[in-house]
Design a protein around this motif. Structure first.
Motif, PDB file in Angstrom:
ATOM      1  N   LEU A   1       0.827  -1.206   0.000  1.00  0.00           N
ATOM      2  CA  LEU A   1       0.000   0.000   0.000  1.00  0.00           C
ATOM      3  C   LEU A   1       0.864   1.261   0.000  1.00  0.00           C
ATOM      4  N   ARG A   2       1.944   1.233   0.772  1.00  0.00           N
ATOM      5  CA  ARG A   2       2.855   2.384   0.823  1.00  0.00           C
ATOM      6  C   ARG A   2       3.397   2.704  -0.566  1.00  0.00           C
ATOM      7  N   ASP A   3       3.762   1.670  -1.313  1.00  0.00           N
ATOM      8  CA  ASP A   3       4.363   1.883  -2.624  1.00  0.00           C
ATOM      9  C   ASP A   3       3.326   2.279  -3.679  1.00  0.00           C
ATOM     10  N   ALA A   4       2.132   1.684  -3.601  1.00  0.00           N
ATOM     11  CA  ALA A   4       1.131   1.909  -4.642  1.00  0.00           C
ATOM     12  C   ALA A   4       0.187   3.065  -4.339  1.00  0.00           C
ATOM     13  N   LEU A   5      -0.125   3.259  -3.057  1.00  0.00           N
ATOM     14  CA  LEU A   5      -1.096   4.288  -2.649  1.00  0.00           C
ATOM     15  C   LEU A   5      -0.519   5.072  -1.470  1.00  0.00           C
ATOM     16  N   PRO A   6       0.467   5.899  -1.719  1.00  0.00           N
ATOM     17  CA  PRO A   6       1.201   6.543  -0.627  1.00  0.00           C
ATOM     18  C   PRO A   6       0.361   7.469   0.254  1.00  0.00           C
ATOM     19  N   ASP A   7      -0.784   7.934  -0.217  1.00  0.00           N
ATOM     20  CA  ASP A   7      -1.621   8.821   0.591  1.00  0.00           C
ATOM     21  C   ASP A   7      -2.537   8.057   1.552  1.00  0.00           C
ATOM     22  N   LEU A   8      -2.675   6.771   1.339  1.00  0.00           N
ATOM     23  CA  LEU A   8      -3.531   5.962   2.195  1.00  0.00           C
ATOM     24  C   LEU A   8      -2.844   5.746   3.547  1.00  0.00           C
ATOM     25  N   LYS A   9      -3.588   5.857   4.626  1.00  0.00           N
ATOM     26  CA  LYS A   9      -3.039   5.674   5.967  1.00  0.00           C
ATOM     27  C   LYS A   9      -3.251   4.224   6.413  1.00  0.00           C
ATOM     28  N   VAL A  10      -2.203   3.617   6.941  1.00  0.00           N
ATOM     29  CA  VAL A  10      -2.262   2.211   7.351  1.00  0.00           C
ATOM     30  C   VAL A  10      -2.161   2.087   8.864  1.00  0.00           C
ATOM     31  N   VAL A  11      -3.124   1.368   9.427  1.00  0.00           N
ATOM     32  CA  VAL A  11      -3.129   1.037  10.851  1.00  0.00           C
ATOM     33  C   VAL A  11      -2.959  -0.473  10.958  1.00  0.00           C
ATOM     34  N   VAL A  12      -1.943  -0.922  11.678  1.00  0.00           N
ATOM     35  CA  VAL A  12      -1.712  -2.349  11.865  1.00  0.00           C
ATOM     36  C   VAL A  12      -2.284  -2.781  13.219  1.00  0.00           C
TER      37      VAL A  12
END
Length: 229
Positions: free
Chosen positions: A97-108
């Motif tokens: 997701l970081r590489d393809a959609l850098p504006d998306l925020k990820v919560v693990v």
């Protein structure tokens, strides 16, 4: 972990998720992707988040390798990813997701409070790391805060990660330990990883020494327990 916040640290005094000072949403609905392989847990989290007036779970995934396609298809703002999933881990999905959609925020999200997981998640681009048994209000608050540009990290896990230190294993050592976890022989590992048996033996020996383990099986167990694989 300078600059991190406890999810509950600045919660509205009345505990209501839609109090006027709740940050991040800007008056719009936050579109969330929820990835969790256990259907009962996933549905429960989706139902709880669905009670929030400014959060909508627009996509769900049961496998890590479904995450990127779902995020693209549904134009999500925040992805909530479990770590342990088939297909690929939540941490691997976070990196995609970081590489393809850098504006998306990820919560693990994790059931296991392993400090190594926290470091790996942050390196993969996650901006929040929480345990799954945190109250639903804290999870909703974290969604709003990451959208506002904050990092949200469970304070207990942050302290444990600092105390534990960095992962001593190199990328190749982790790869070989993961491959050795099912009991493969050196010859099988060498064939699978396109290395010589001597090289495999050397990597395994170094990893065992770094982890102060007695054998490869114990090394795998220690590395997994600390979240280093």
């Amino acid at each position: 972990m300078t600059g991190t916040h406890s999810p509950a640290g600045n919660a509205p005094p009345d505990g209501s998720p839609d109090a006027p000072d709740a940050p991040g949403t800007g008056g719009r609905t936050v579109r969330v992707l929820l990835a969790e392989d256990q259907s009962m847990v996933r549905e429960a989290l989706a139902a709880l988040l669905g009670l929030e007036p400014d959060i909508e779970v627009v996509a769900q995934a049961a496998r890590g390798d479904e995450v990127l396609a779902a995020a693209r298809a549904h134009e999500v703002d925040v992805a909530l990813l479990d770590i342990e999933m088939p297909g690929c881990t939540g941490i691997e999905a976070a990196a995609q997701l970081r590489d393809a959609l850098p504006d998306l925020k990820v919560v693990v999200l994790t059931t296991f409070g392993r400090p190594g997981y926290l470091r790996s998640a942050m390196e993969a681009g996650a901006v929040a790391f929480l345990v799954k048994d945190a109250p639903a209000a804290q999870l909703a608050d974290a969604v709003r805060r990451v959208l506002a540009g904050e990092r949200v990290i469970d304070p207990t896990l942050a302290a444990a990660a600092l105390a534990e230190g960095a992962n001593p294993l190199t990328g190749r050592e982790r790869e070989i330990l993961r491959a050795a976890a099912d009991g493969a022989t050196n010859a099988q590992l060498a064939a699978a990883l396109h290395l010589s048996q001597g090289t495999v033996r050397n990597y395994l020996s170094t990893a065992i020494q770094k982890l102060a383990a007695r054998n490869r099986a114990e090394a795998v167990g220690i590395a997994r327990e600390k979240g280093w694989l």
